[in-house]
Design an enzyme around this catalytic site. Sequence first.
Site, PDB file in Angstrom:
ATOM      1  N   ASN A 102       0.698  -1.257  -0.045  1.00 22.53           N
ATOM      2  CA  ASN A 102      -0.012  -0.102  -0.038  1.00 22.53           C
ATOM      3  C   ASN A 102       0.882   1.357  -0.169  1.00 22.53           C
ATOM      4  O   ASN A 102       1.498   1.536   1.047  1.00 22.53           O
ATOM      5  CB  ASN A 102      -0.896   0.072   1.316  1.00 22.53           C
ATOM      6  CG  ASN A 102      -1.952   0.920   1.490  1.00 22.53           C
ATOM      7  OD1 ASN A 102      -1.939   1.834   0.534  1.00 22.53           O
ATOM      8  ND2 ASN A 102      -2.815   0.957   2.360  1.00 22.53           N
TER       9      ASN A 102
ATOM     10  N   ARG B 279      -2.411  -2.043  -3.606  1.00 16.82           N
ATOM     11  CA  ARG B 279      -3.902  -1.232  -3.172  1.00 16.82           C
ATOM     12  C   ARG B 279      -3.861  -0.032  -4.047  1.00 16.82           C
ATOM     13  O   ARG B 279      -2.911   0.812  -4.097  1.00 16.82           O
ATOM     14  CB  ARG B 279      -3.897  -1.017  -1.725  1.00 16.82           C
ATOM     15  CG  ARG B 279      -5.211  -0.087  -1.438  1.00 16.82           C
ATOM     16  CD  ARG B 279      -5.175   0.283  -0.172  1.00 16.82           C
ATOM     17  NE  ARG B 279      -6.806   0.843   0.095  1.00 16.82           N
ATOM     18  CZ  ARG B 279      -7.003   1.373   1.103  1.00 16.82           C
ATOM     19  NH1 ARG B 279      -6.617   1.300   2.121  1.00 16.82           N
ATOM     20  NH2 ARG B 279      -8.383   1.865   1.072  1.00 16.82           N
TER      21      ARG B 279
ATOM     22  N   HIS C 232     -13.163   2.274  -0.701  1.00 17.26           N
ATOM     23  CA  HIS C 232     -13.319   1.344   0.425  1.00 17.26           C
ATOM     24  C   HIS C 232     -13.729  -0.138  -0.215  1.00 17.26           C
ATOM     25  O   HIS C 232     -14.085  -0.707   0.499  1.00 17.26           O
ATOM     26  CB  HIS C 232     -14.165   1.669   1.744  1.00 17.26           C
ATOM     27  CG  HIS C 232     -13.747   2.782   2.450  1.00 17.26           C
ATOM     28  ND1 HIS C 232     -14.294   3.697   3.202  1.00 17.26           N
ATOM     29  CD2 HIS C 232     -12.342   3.236   2.798  1.00 17.26           C
ATOM     30  CE1 HIS C 232     -13.723   4.641   3.707  1.00 17.26           C
ATOM     31  NE2 HIS C 232     -12.545   4.356   3.523  1.00 17.26           N
TER      32      HIS C 232
ATOM     33  N   ARG D  30     -13.492  15.146   7.193  1.00 13.48           N
ATOM     34  CA  ARG D  30     -14.386  15.458   6.161  1.00 13.48           C
ATOM     35  C   ARG D  30     -15.687  15.897   6.176  1.00 13.48           C
ATOM     36  O   ARG D  30     -16.201  15.033   6.942  1.00 13.48           O
ATOM     37  CB  ARG D  30     -14.318  14.389   5.073  1.00 13.48           C
ATOM     38  CG  ARG D  30     -12.559  14.018   4.366  1.00 13.48           C
ATOM     39  CD  ARG D  30     -12.574  12.631   3.408  1.00 13.48           C
ATOM     40  NE  ARG D  30     -11.573  12.072   3.901  1.00 13.48           N
ATOM     41  CZ  ARG D  30     -11.298  10.454   3.749  1.00 13.48           C
ATOM     42  NH1 ARG D  30     -12.453  10.115   3.145  1.00 13.48           N
ATOM     43  NH2 ARG D  30     -10.244  10.127   4.053  1.00 13.48           N
TER      44      ARG D  30
ATOM     45  N   GLU E  29      -8.372  -5.874   4.636  1.00 11.95           N
ATOM     46  CA  GLU E  29      -8.197  -5.330   3.035  1.00 11.95           C
ATOM     47  C   GLU E  29      -6.687  -6.132   2.581  1.00 11.95           C
ATOM     48  O   GLU E  29      -6.823  -6.644   1.362  1.00 11.95           O
ATOM     49  CB  GLU E  29      -7.987  -4.006   2.786  1.00 11.95           C
ATOM     50  CG  GLU E  29      -9.332  -3.260   3.237  1.00 11.95           C
ATOM     51  CD  GLU E  29      -9.370  -1.592   3.568  1.00 11.95           C
ATOM     52  OE1 GLU E  29      -8.704  -1.261   4.634  1.00 11.95           O
ATOM     53  OE2 GLU E  29      -9.520  -0.958   2.684  1.00 11.95           O
TER      54      GLU E  29
END
Length: 403
Positions: A7, A93, A182, A243, A387
């Site tokens: 990642n 990823r 996601h 956010r 993940e």
Amino acid sequence: MKILVLNSGSSSLKYKLFDMTDRSEKASGLVERIGMSGVNGRLVHKVPGQDPYYVEQPMPDHKAALRLVLDSLMDGDRGVLSSLDEIAAVGHRILHGKDAFKQSSIIDNEALEKLKSFMEFGPLHMPANIMGIESCMQLMEGIPQVGVFDTAFHQTMPKKAFLYAIPYELYEEHGIRRYGFHGTSHRYVSMRAAEMLGKPLADLKMITMHLGNGSSAAAIKGGKVVDTSMGFTPLEGFVMGTRCGDIDPAVVPCLQQKLGLTSQEIDTFMNRKCGLLGISGVSSDMRDIQRAIEEGNQRAKDAYDVFIYRLIKYVGAYFAAMGGLDVLVFTAGIGENDHLVRQHVCEGLEALGVKIDIVKNAGLRAKEAVLSTPESKVQILLVPTNEELMIATDAYELVKDIS
Ligand code: AMP
């Protein structure tokens, strides 16, 4: 057969090595401060059952970071590999696959060029994702590179869920539409949830709630995403750590005028200064918000209330969109660890027949569990996300017959 999962962030490189014969983790680690002038980069390398191993040294770029990772994996004392040939593939990823990558794919030179043309869709993440792949192509020649995309799982969304009500040409010519993110996490937890319940995914209407620093939901009917809360970028949808999530677009020019910000600055503002942090003025971290609420901080309570209310609204909307709901899944940092969030969301959904076992729920963190009461019409599940394992599994599936 071993799979390395990478990642690559703008100044970091996270990795995990899996042995796919038993899906076990053989090593993991993180290189930080890549490409930062005046400071050394830092590696922490972990092997299960051993003390972590640290290295600090100049780290000009991702290639240097990858070289250090590979050296650590093959280190005579602490290594877990005798040769790079033991790695059957590298799973990366990748933030954005647009509508070109609907599933995980081998990344050859042609695919790499295509990814480079998506740079503007993820200006913060895509350059680093691409550097990670290029470094592997240079240092691990002949080993297949596999891209696993945060957007791919959501590619089954119908047009009515992914179009914005703006002129159609903007979708056709510039790709302005909802993509969702996601996806790897939503896919992993939805598959695990079906396995835990012993039911085929094809028979289930499910909502997966990935609640972390960034948060999103996916409405999954028969194993296919029919809607998701993030959109063109990961800014849409829930209230997140920093956010704002859903907002009237007219607020943007208003803020530009009132705060004197450029469009670039307003984008940064909405990604970094809003959400839980913006409302509470305390923190973006849910643990700090909960502490502040206990201390009587009203703005922290307001932030929490807006956060929970929006989660409840989305579940209601997705219940309607799917014509019912069988399974509600909580995952990621907040979803796995914060029992109050799970409880308050479920209590707000009682009209839909959602009933959570409050006692069982309060005692659980980051462990697979069914949290609904026997009379609940909806199964409530806690499923820790993984993940990296999903990425490793996809890479393995793509190369197992060619290695
Ligand atoms: P993630 O992005 O999935 O790593 O999630 C990070 C977020 O999880 C943090 O911002 C915290 O707000 C939240 N988190 C982690 N542990 C806990 C906890 N024990 N209680 C509440 N929130 C937590």
